[in-house]
Enzyme design. Sequence first.
Site, PDB file in Angstrom:
ATOM      1  CD  GLN A 271      -2.823  -1.058   2.498  1.00 32.57           C
ATOM      2  OE1 GLN A 271      -2.996  -2.081   3.126  1.00 32.57           O
ATOM      3  NE2 GLN A 271      -3.374   0.093   2.852  1.00 32.57           N
TER       4      GLN A 271
ATOM      5  CD  GLU B  67      -9.271   5.314   8.590  1.00 30.97           C
ATOM      6  OE1 GLU B  67      -8.078   5.079   8.425  1.00 30.97           O
ATOM      7  OE2 GLU B  67      -9.674   6.083   9.480  1.00 30.97           O
TER       8      GLU B  67
ATOM      9  NE  ARG C 212     -13.343   0.664   4.474  1.00 29.98           N
ATOM     10  CZ  ARG C 212     -13.920   0.195   3.372  1.00 29.98           C
ATOM     11  NH1 ARG C 212     -14.052  -1.093   3.198  1.00 29.98           N
ATOM     12  NH2 ARG C 212     -14.352   1.008   2.450  1.00 29.98           N
TER      13      ARG C 212
END
Lengths: 162, 818
Positions: B255, B772, B402
């Site tokens: 990521q 999120e 998340r």
Amino acid sequence: MSQHTITLTVNGQEQTHQVDARLLLVHFIRENLNLTGTHIGCDSTSCGACTVHINGRAVKSCTVFAVQANGKSVETIESLAAGGDLHPLQEGFWEKHGLQCGYCTPGMIMSAKHLLEKNPNPTEEEIRWAISGNLCRCTGYNKIVEAIQYAAEKLRETEAVA
Amino acid sequence: MTYHKEGAAYQLEDRFEHHSAQPEGVSAQVATQDEVRVTTPPDVCGMGHRMKRKEDPRFIQGKGRYVDDVKLPGMLYMDIVRSPYAHAKILSIDASAALAMDGVVAVVTGKDLEQHGLHWMPTLMSDTQMVLPTDKVVYYAQEVAVVIATERYIAADAIEQVFVDYEPLPAVVDPFEAMEDNVIVRDDKEVKTNRIWHWEAGDKAATDQAFDEAAHVIKQYMHIPRIHVSSIETCGMVSDYNKAMGKFTIYMTSQAPHAHRTVFALVSGIPEHKIQIISPDIGGGFGGKVPVYPGYVCCIVASLLLGRPVKWIEDRSENLQADSFARDYHITAEMAADSDGKIVGLRVNTLADNGCADAAANPSKFPAGMYSICTGSYDLKAAHVNVDAVYTTKPPGGVAYRCSFRVTEAVHMIERMTDIMAHDLGVDPAEYRMNNFIKADQFPYKSPTGWEYDSGNYHNALRKAMDMIGYEELRQEQAEKRARGEFMGIGISSFTEVVGAGPSRDYDILGVKMFDSAEIRIHPTGKAIARFGTKSQGQGHETTYAQIVAEELGLPANDIEVEEGDTDTAPYGLGTYASRSTPTAGAAAAMAARKIKAKAKKIAAYLLEVGEDDLEWNVNQWQVKGSPEQAKTIQDIAFAAYTNNPPGMEPGLEATDYYDPPNLTFPFGSYICVVDIDSGTGEVKVRRFVAVDDCGNIINPLIVEGQVHGGLTMGLAPALYEEIVYDENGQCLTGTLADYLLPTAVESPKWETGHTITPSPHHPIGAKGVGESPTVGAPPAIANAVVDALWHLGVRHIDIPITPQKVWQALREHGVTD
């Protein structure tokens, strides 16, 4: 490791291969045939990312040996738009935002395809149960359900015209 | 804010006194709207259009390219020998049988890595973590050795032929026991303690005073358990070392490819330009693909030692048992209210179970992330927050699900406490929130723990959610059902998020500042490529970034190729996690486009033979004021930039922007959940769930809906189903997807979403983050609904996940026996 000769039809093409007895169908598809649209997400038959059709039935190819497909017809995600046009399910997933990371998508589409072949006009609940063996971590499923409904409607319309 | 680490105490600079959160000349006051703003026609498809995703054609046809799809000539396969104990000394490792197998190329142990100084690595929190152990293991399923073989199946066979002799040591599973230091997890450290750090925020004296003067005080312990992101694609890598060129090409589920390249360079001493990280399509990340895992390092080392490409792909059970975990906060919260019921104070003591290393991915000055956002959406006088972090014999925790920056824990606590207080005082929880919210005219709002909330309108969002769900009617129905002995609950969560890390003054990871970047090149024919330092894992960046550029330049979004994830071509950035991409790289996209627009204006003035001041912008062209037929489109200008550029002007049309945000963004929302409880089985059924989110200006409503749906489902999951469980020996009992229950389409409700739009005043396009928010906001709405259904029996709290067993027990304990 004992070797076996298998002859099977993959996405319409008959072929013959030498495989180890223990080779999983999903590895055969991905590694031997280089059809990487079929994915691996777990090792307990839980996630459904590896779903393909064997003789028209949706199965999780991580829990089937390649030798078990001997003499059978296997269809993977790559068969769907083979003619160049998107399948109504592919269209539906695109139109309705039925995917995010795309990893579960091929398996999800293959499960949905099996459902619509058996049941062209499923209720929302029937759709949810039909894909309950396919895990998606991104979408929350609502838009996948909408995508399948879109495809079902489109397939019914095509059927009606034909 | 104070932060003590292993005896050393750092007093952070006062973060909010020295920098202006507002760019000069920008009003801090913003109005809330209901309608998504659209300023471009459909063929341009700028912000606000429900554009179908540009990336989808490859995914729906099975043509995505994920790490496991990468196949290189001569590639070898790596598999990992893992520990069957949570805590044990390693007496010996015998790899001779494995090495004797046909097809096995090498076995690498900790002792081998030690020769190169690579047996330990830094974590992103400046702690250390073993790559492979030399002396002992500290968690179940820890990496002990790796086998490299010519085939995947041979590697899997060979790990069974590596014989490790262990001497078991007592496991440290309970973090409260860990505090007593009877068994030391990290005896490699100089100070023999399991305590990692102690961190505080807020004003203790003012909080004590608020409690002394309060009319009502409540106290509640709650555990936010360990959970795991379990993205459907596990982690993996193909490391290809080209000996002739001395260069690594590394395909990695990353990521944050740039940050990983820098870490690899710093740890190994390999020059950074000789490491190319390619993060291809990623099958879900949610923060689990931010940390550097031992498997990655071993894979790189193996390809270096063997001079061949090496592939490593985790199994699901390895992923669930050994990769980083989220949450695991034990919270004791106290809330004080005055005689009018107004919340006046909050005191929070927290024990963080970080596992065997502090391997979270928080900005370095924030060991407990943004946990001090825990005063939430309420205007209260004083708060004081403590966190103590300890080591236990579990895999590294505190990473992500998340949300890695501890906002979820903070929101769960404040929303549960607010609900308990409302119920205790006999006030409807919606009315109680309305009475305590920060008011719209108080923004920008300075919180008692030091945050400056950029914008918000909390009353409006809750009212909208109440209208959507028919709140008053539901309360009526609940009363009728209760009279009949049926259990129905209504739960609210009105959360405030904090995303977009972050301003370089305070936010860094291992010293690298948390800006992000965009580089846009316009080709002569008016098409473009835009590259970013972030990396989508399903968020739809190829579409949303194109829409931002389309909005600014009037180039059709379909004419803009978006590329991320290749460190040799993309500008440097810290990657995608914690809902930071739109607040940082999305802003950079707009700023880079504005630089291009400024140059385009000069070119247009030259072509039209007018002064720059005579020009005005209109969707996709610079036109002469009062004479719009005299115009040059962005496509005309692009062609001229390469074929007819003004004398003295540098040819070409491109720009790069490194965006350093002035503040974080503070998305918010109000969620209302209705549950029905089966008193016979304890099963909780989510009947309805309305989510009203406010993430500022919306770039693509379709993608935002998708993000909200997915986030809500990842909020439902820990609320009702998911928990990583260990036995007393530290063995993980939830190591497969048959034990660790991800919600399917059957459990997931039909989410009902809505939005309000309160733009961020400091962000170039007024956007905030959204990915999120629902994961942060949903769990307390569900928990509050369950407790609301059972409150009249005397149930005050149930820890998540609220399993049928817990509900059944609560019903039995409170006299319900049917």
